[in-house]
Write a protein that holds these residues in place. Structure first.
Motif, PDB file in Angstrom:
ATOM      1  N   ALA A 150      23.279   3.014  16.132  1.00  0.00           N
ATOM      2  CA  ALA A 150      24.681   2.740  16.451  1.00  0.00           C
ATOM      3  C   ALA A 150      24.993   3.265  17.848  1.00  0.00           C
ATOM      4  CB  ALA A 150      25.599   3.405  15.433  1.00  0.00           C
ATOM      5  N   LYS A 151      25.611   2.427  18.672  1.00  0.00           N
ATOM      6  CA  LYS A 151      26.028   2.872  19.998  1.00  0.00           C
ATOM      7  C   LYS A 151      27.340   3.638  19.894  1.00  0.00           C
ATOM      8  CE  LYS A 151      24.988   0.873  23.721  1.00  0.00           C
ATOM      9  NZ  LYS A 151      24.988   0.007  24.927  1.00  0.00           N
ATOM     10  N   TYR A 202      28.039  -8.350  19.223  1.00  0.00           N
ATOM     11  CA  TYR A 202      28.572  -8.008  17.904  1.00  0.00           C
ATOM     12  C   TYR A 202      27.726  -6.948  17.217  1.00  0.00           C
ATOM     13  CZ  TYR A 202      30.684  -8.389  13.325  1.00  0.00           C
ATOM     14  OH  TYR A 202      31.303  -8.090  12.151  1.00  0.00           O
ATOM     15  N   ALA A 203      26.910  -7.314  16.227  1.00  0.00           N
ATOM     16  CA  ALA A 203      26.213  -6.302  15.427  1.00  0.00           C
ATOM     17  C   ALA A 203      25.298  -5.453  16.281  1.00  0.00           C
ATOM     18  CB  ALA A 203      25.421  -6.967  14.312  1.00  0.00           C
ATOM     19  N   ALA A 204      24.430  -6.075  17.081  1.00  0.00           N
ATOM     20  CA  ALA A 204      23.467  -5.293  17.836  1.00  0.00           C
ATOM     21  C   ALA A 204      24.123  -4.525  18.964  1.00  0.00           C
ATOM     22  CB  ALA A 204      22.373  -6.195  18.392  1.00  0.00           C
ATOM     23  N   ALA A 205      25.236  -5.022  19.477  1.00  0.00           N
ATOM     24  CA  ALA A 205      25.930  -4.303  20.527  1.00  0.00           C
ATOM     25  C   ALA A 205      26.670  -3.107  19.970  1.00  0.00           C
ATOM     26  CB  ALA A 205      26.920  -5.217  21.234  1.00  0.00           C
ATOM     27  N   VAL A 251      23.456   7.066  21.719  1.00  0.00           N
ATOM     28  CA  VAL A 251      23.063   6.288  20.546  1.00  0.00           C
ATOM     29  C   VAL A 251      22.879   7.213  19.349  1.00  0.00           C
ATOM     30  CG1 VAL A 251      21.331   4.727  19.555  1.00  0.00           C
ATOM     31  CG2 VAL A 251      21.879   4.593  21.991  1.00  0.00           C
ATOM     32  N   PHE A 252      23.444   6.809  18.203  1.00  0.00           N
ATOM     33  CA  PHE A 252      23.114   7.449  16.938  1.00  0.00           C
ATOM     34  C   PHE A 252      21.960   6.675  16.316  1.00  0.00           C
ATOM     35  CE2 PHE A 252      27.794   8.502  16.888  1.00  0.00           C
ATOM     36  CZ  PHE A 252      27.625   9.864  17.092  1.00  0.00           C
ATOM     37  N   GLN A 253      20.914   7.362  15.906  1.00  0.00           N
ATOM     38  CA  GLN A 253      19.825   6.701  15.193  1.00  0.00           C
ATOM     39  C   GLN A 253      19.689   7.314  13.802  1.00  0.00           C
ATOM     40  OE1 GLN A 253      16.170   5.353  17.016  1.00  0.00           O
ATOM     41  NE2 GLN A 253      16.786   6.216  18.980  1.00  0.00           N
ATOM     42  N   PHE A 254      19.443   6.450  12.822  1.00  0.00           N
ATOM     43  CA  PHE A 254      19.321   6.893  11.442  1.00  0.00           C
ATOM     44  C   PHE A 254      18.031   6.357  10.838  1.00  0.00           C
ATOM     45  CE2 PHE A 254      23.831   5.658  12.248  1.00  0.00           C
ATOM     46  CZ  PHE A 254      24.330   6.934  12.459  1.00  0.00           C
ATOM     47  N   LYS A 255      17.365   7.152  10.053  1.00  0.00           N
ATOM     48  CA  LYS A 255      16.211   6.689   9.294  1.00  0.00           C
ATOM     49  C   LYS A 255      16.246   7.335   7.917  1.00  0.00           C
ATOM     50  CE  LYS A 255      11.207   6.104   9.281  1.00  0.00           C
ATOM     51  NZ  LYS A 255       9.940   6.325  10.019  1.00  0.00           N
ATOM     52  N   ASN A 256      16.518   6.507   6.925  1.00  0.00           N
ATOM     53  CA  ASN A 256      16.611   6.971   5.543  1.00  0.00           C
ATOM     54  C   ASN A 256      17.612   8.115   5.410  1.00  0.00           C
ATOM     55  OD1 ASN A 256      15.945   6.830   2.813  1.00  0.00           O
ATOM     56  ND2 ASN A 256      14.339   8.365   3.000  1.00  0.00           N
ATOM     57  N   GLN A 257      18.745   8.001   6.099  1.00  0.00           N
ATOM     58  CA  GLN A 257      19.781   9.018   6.013  1.00  0.00           C
ATOM     59  C   GLN A 257      20.857   8.593   5.023  1.00  0.00           C
ATOM     60  OE1 GLN A 257      20.067   9.975  10.607  1.00  0.00           O
ATOM     61  NE2 GLN A 257      21.233  11.455   9.433  1.00  0.00           N
ATOM     62  N   SER A 258      21.435   9.577   4.361  1.00  0.00           N
ATOM     63  CA  SER A 258      22.483   9.284   3.391  1.00  0.00           C
ATOM     64  C   SER A 258      23.770   8.908   4.116  1.00  0.00           C
ATOM     65  CB  SER A 258      22.730  10.485   2.489  1.00  0.00           C
ATOM     66  OG  SER A 258      23.348  11.540   3.210  1.00  0.00           O
ATOM     67  N   LEU A 259      24.628   8.166   3.413  1.00  0.00           N
ATOM     68  CA  LEU A 259      25.917   7.791   3.985  1.00  0.00           C
ATOM     69  C   LEU A 259      26.755   9.034   4.274  1.00  0.00           C
ATOM     70  CD1 LEU A 259      27.783   5.557   4.893  1.00  0.00           C
ATOM     71  CD2 LEU A 259      28.569   5.296   2.532  1.00  0.00           C
ATOM     72  N   GLU A 260      26.600  10.062   3.475  1.00  0.00           N
ATOM     73  CA  GLU A 260      27.331  11.303   3.729  1.00  0.00           C
ATOM     74  C   GLU A 260      26.920  11.905   5.067  1.00  0.00           C
ATOM     75  OE1 GLU A 260      28.548  15.365   1.365  1.00  0.00           O
ATOM     76  OE2 GLU A 260      26.550  14.541   1.012  1.00  0.00           O
TER      77      GLU A 260
END
Length: 395
Positions: free
Chosen positions: A361-362, A92-95, A322-331
């Motif tokens: 996010a995968k 679910y979430a982690a997948a 994989v998409f990785q985000f760190k302190n990124q805006s929702l936009e």
């Protein structure tokens, strides 16, 4: 006692930010003590958050008595399961996606004709991206690479272009001496990606909605290509022939190295992130020499650079699915999602653009799951209207 995936993520995040209650710690300890599966699950969430950049180091977490017991309990489990690589992505979430809210703004005004309480199927208006591209040959002919697997194409100069079953182009150097540059161009549509190996051995990964124009054989003292969009390069070393990427008036010059360039038509920033080696980024007479782990950002049509030390993995993980985000805006996140899932996002209020997230996010999962987790972790909702994803909040 049970904890949802979101509960666990939230407790880790709250603890890391020193906002968790004593009651929350006690509940977590009791849950971990119930069985080994819970400890194993928790250990993998810690690892996933670390990998995603939400928690850069497990040692950053406080080490008071209660938390030390928790870390101690899961450490053994981590050692037992260290070879189970897929455990980083739990069901679910982690997948699909794990996100932690860094901060958010409350917004109350919203258009009344958007129903955020509906049960929407976002898969109906989106598609998961795949390997696809269009190759433009020197004579102008276009080839849909998605439909031409395991094919070999011959250019006018004798260069052989092989498209293999893994959806990757490879240019075979021609044995004949060439004195004129012959160009190809590869165009990646929304919802697509592709990779290729140029005639000099340079490897290129192209992201959605990108294009690259390049010679089928490099002639002369430089190797020069033109990029629009985003690409990751592993440039074959050649001291006598610098490799140059030109994009919107900015040049990235290298001898042999690994780096990422993002220069989309609809974005003002041109971003170069260096993984290995060194690159020189130039714009309007000004230049910067980057070291590994640094990023240069220049606004289109300007000469001043902003150079920062970054986690390069956050900007190159897309080539590994994989998409990785760190302190990124929702936009910023929605920009990436829109290109990959070929769907448009519409914000009912500008304030929602500034919601900030960290996580991973995968790319091979449906859009629904990603949006559902964002909804659970932030004060925001998603709806569908006119085949667009609407971002807002119910009255």
């Amino acid at each position: 006692m049970s904890f949802s995936k979101e509960d666990i993520i939230g407790l880790i995040n709250f603890y890391h930010q020193n906002t968790i209650s004593d009651e929350g710690i006690k509940h977590l300890e009791n849950w971990l003590a119930e069985n080994e599966t819970n400890a194993d699950e928790f250990a993998n969430y810690l690892a996933l958050l670390k990998e995603s950049g939400a928690i850069s180091s497990l040692t950053e977490i406080k080490t008071d008595v209660a938390w030390s017991r928790i870390i101690g309990a899961v450490s053994a489990t981590k050692r037992q399961s260290k070879n189970r690589k897929l455990h980083f992505w739990l069901p679910y979430a982690a997948a699909v996606v794990v996100m932690c809210v860094v901060g958010y703004l409350m917004v109350y005004q919203v258009e009344k004709d958007y129903n955020f309480d509906g049960n929407y199927n976002f898969a109906e208006i989106s598609t998961i991206g795949s390997k696809k591209a269009v190759l433009i040959l020197n004579n102008g002919n276009a080839m849909n690479l998605e439909e031409n697997l395991d094919s070999v194409i011959a250019e006018v100069d004798g260069t052989l272009i092989q498209n293999d079953g893994s959806n990757a182009l490879t240019y075979k150097k021609s044995s004949s001496q060439q004195n004129k540059l012959i160009y190809n161009q590869i165009n990646i549509p929304r919802g697509g990606e592709y990779s290729l190996t140029l005639a000099d051995g340079t490897k290129v990964w192209l992201n959605s909605e990108s294009s690259l124009k390049y010679p089928v054989q490099f002639i002369g003292e430089i190797r020069k290509v033109e990029l629009t969009g985003e690409a990751y390069f592993e440039v074959a070393h050649n001291k006598s022939k610098p490799f140059i990427i030109e994009s919107h008036g900015t040049e990235v010059k290298v001898l042999g190295t690994k780096f990422n360039v993002s220069a989309y038509n609809d974005e003002e920033d041109i971003t170069t992130t260096l993984v290995e080696g060194s690159v020189q980024v130039s714009s309007l007479g000004n230049s910067e020499l980057l070291e590994p782990g640094y990023q240069a950002v220049v606004k289109r049509g300007r000469s001043q650079f902003q150079v920062n030390k970054v986690n390069a993995d956050l900007y190159t993980s897309w080539i590994n699915g994989v998409f990785q985000f760190k302190n990124q805006s929702l936009e910023e996140i929605c920009h990436q999602l829109s290109r990959w899932y070929n769907v448009e996002f519409f914000f009912t209020e500008n304030q929602y653009r500034n919601l900030r997230f960290a996580g991973a996010a995968k790319k091979d999962k449906e859009l629904d799951f990603t949006l559902e987790i964002i909804e659970k972790m932030a004060d925001v909702k998603f709806a569908i209207k006119d085949n667009k994803v609407i971002v807002g909040k119910p009255n």
